[in-house]
Scaffold this motif. Structure first.
Motif, PDB file in Angstrom:
ATOM      1  N   GLU A  65       0.828  -1.207   0.000  1.00  0.00           N
ATOM      2  CA  GLU A  65       0.000   0.000   0.000  1.00  0.00           C
ATOM      3  C   GLU A  65       0.860   1.253   0.000  1.00  0.00           C
ATOM      4  O   GLU A  65       0.584   2.207  -0.734  1.00  0.00           O
ATOM      5  CB  GLU A  65      -0.927  -0.005   1.215  1.00  0.00           C
ATOM      6  CG  GLU A  65      -1.933   1.140   1.219  1.00  0.00           C
ATOM      7  CD  GLU A  65      -2.922   1.025   2.361  1.00  0.00           C
ATOM      8  OE1 GLU A  65      -3.136   2.029   3.066  1.00  0.00           O
ATOM      9  OE2 GLU A  65      -3.485  -0.077   2.555  1.00  0.00           O
ATOM     10  N   LEU A 110     -12.073   3.292  -9.567  1.00  0.00           N
ATOM     11  CA  LEU A 110     -11.413   2.328  -8.683  1.00  0.00           C
ATOM     12  C   LEU A 110     -10.505   3.040  -7.678  1.00  0.00           C
ATOM     13  O   LEU A 110     -10.433   2.653  -6.512  1.00  0.00           O
ATOM     14  CB  LEU A 110     -10.593   1.341  -9.515  1.00  0.00           C
ATOM     15  CG  LEU A 110     -11.384   0.399 -10.435  1.00  0.00           C
ATOM     16  CD1 LEU A 110     -10.433  -0.465 -11.258  1.00  0.00           C
ATOM     17  CD2 LEU A 110     -12.336  -0.476  -9.639  1.00  0.00           C
ATOM     18  N   LEU A 111      -9.830   4.091  -8.127  1.00  0.00           N
ATOM     19  CA  LEU A 111      -8.966   4.842  -7.221  1.00  0.00           C
ATOM     20  C   LEU A 111      -9.771   5.611  -6.180  1.00  0.00           C
ATOM     21  O   LEU A 111      -9.341   5.767  -5.033  1.00  0.00           O
ATOM     22  CB  LEU A 111      -8.076   5.811  -8.005  1.00  0.00           C
ATOM     23  CG  LEU A 111      -6.930   5.191  -8.804  1.00  0.00           C
ATOM     24  CD1 LEU A 111      -6.192   6.260  -9.600  1.00  0.00           C
ATOM     25  CD2 LEU A 111      -5.958   4.465  -7.887  1.00  0.00           C
ATOM     26  N   SER A 114     -10.458   3.406  -3.338  1.00  0.00           N
ATOM     27  CA  SER A 114      -9.288   2.671  -2.855  1.00  0.00           C
ATOM     28  C   SER A 114      -8.761   3.298  -1.571  1.00  0.00           C
ATOM     29  O   SER A 114      -9.304   4.291  -1.067  1.00  0.00           O
ATOM     30  CB  SER A 114      -8.186   2.692  -3.916  1.00  0.00           C
ATOM     31  OG  SER A 114      -7.595   3.988  -3.994  1.00  0.00           O
ATOM     32  N   SER A 117      -7.982   7.182  -1.616  1.00  0.00           N
ATOM     33  CA  SER A 117      -9.059   8.105  -1.970  1.00  0.00           C
ATOM     34  C   SER A 117      -8.925   9.478  -1.316  1.00  0.00           C
ATOM     35  O   SER A 117      -9.557  10.433  -1.760  1.00  0.00           O
ATOM     36  CB  SER A 117     -10.416   7.494  -1.593  1.00  0.00           C
ATOM     37  OG  SER A 117     -10.483   7.261  -0.193  1.00  0.00           O
TER      38      SER A 117
END
Length: 236
Positions: A65, A110-111, A114, A117
């Motif tokens: 991450e 999608l981001l 995620s 964000s």
């Protein structure tokens, strides 16, 4: 896979070219047009990138991450360039590639959900793409010929998408850091909010371009700024 290819050990432009070619499937000519490079320079960049990956045995694996956060700017540039190729198709029969535009928007979605964000660049780029995508229904006439902004029927713009763009833009301003995506979104917002071409706030747009050029030094920004200056003060 985009995060995988945007490896920080590789030069930024090389990794973006690798991603656009291998993951997004763009041709050499399309990548060259988007990056203002020659086709030969794109080919050399890709060859250099592959050689480096092999020589240094760089693992192409899903990053953690924290590592994804370090690669986010490159990922956003890939999405930005993918959308631009759809919006101003440099190759193929059609002058607009709706499939590329929609794919770029899907990737941003999608981001937005995620772990990244909270990064306001995601929301600023989302706003920019929404404002641009709202014009797609009016960007070509019935024969497929592109229509300039002046000639577009603004009643055909997707006003729901424009509203979504302003929501994204407000979300992007929750932090004080400003990116190039904020400035480009602000310019697009000026066009989206003008009821007609003559009502466009060209003075504000020139100011945004001034700041954007200071930030990027891009000749494309300077060219676009010159158009705004012409609209504001005349061709001289």
């Amino acid at each position: 896979m985009i995060f995988v290819c945007c490896h920080p050990v590789i030069k930024q432009r090389d990794s973006i070219i690798l991603t656009l070619r291998v993951i997004c499937g763009l041709g050499f000519g399309e990548i060259a047009a988007g990056l203002c490079m020659s086709v030969e320079a794109v080919r050399k960049s890709l060859a250099r990138c592959k050689k480096q990956l092999k020589a240094e045995n760089i693992p192409l694996e899903l990053p953690s991450e924290d590592e994804r956060g370090e690669r986010l700017e490159r990922v956003l540039q890939v999405i930005y360039l993918l959308f631009n190729e759809g919006y101003f198709a440099s190759h193929g029969e059609g002058l607009i590639r709706d499939d590329l535009c929609r794919e770029a928007e899907r990737l941003l979605q999608l981001l937005r959900v995620s772990a990244h964000s909270a990064d306001n660049r995601i929301w600023a780029l989302s706003a920019l793409l929404a404002f641009q995508a709202s014009r797609l229904p009016a960007r070509a006439d019935d024969s497929g010929k592109l229509l300039l902004l002046f000639d577009q029927d603004r009643t055909r713009w997707d006003h729901e998408t424009i509203g979504r763009g302003f929501n994204y833009f407000r979300r992007s301003m929750k932090k004080m850091t400003i990116s190039r995506y904020h400035l480009e979104a602000a310019i697009a917002a000026c066009h989206a909010s003008a009821p007609c071409y003559e009502a466009t706030d060209w003075e504000r747009i020139v100011d945004y371009y001034d700041t954007l050029f200071e930030m990027t030094g891009s000749p494309i920004v300077l060219l676009n700024r010159s158009v705004a200056v012409m609209e504001l003060d005349g061709p001289a």
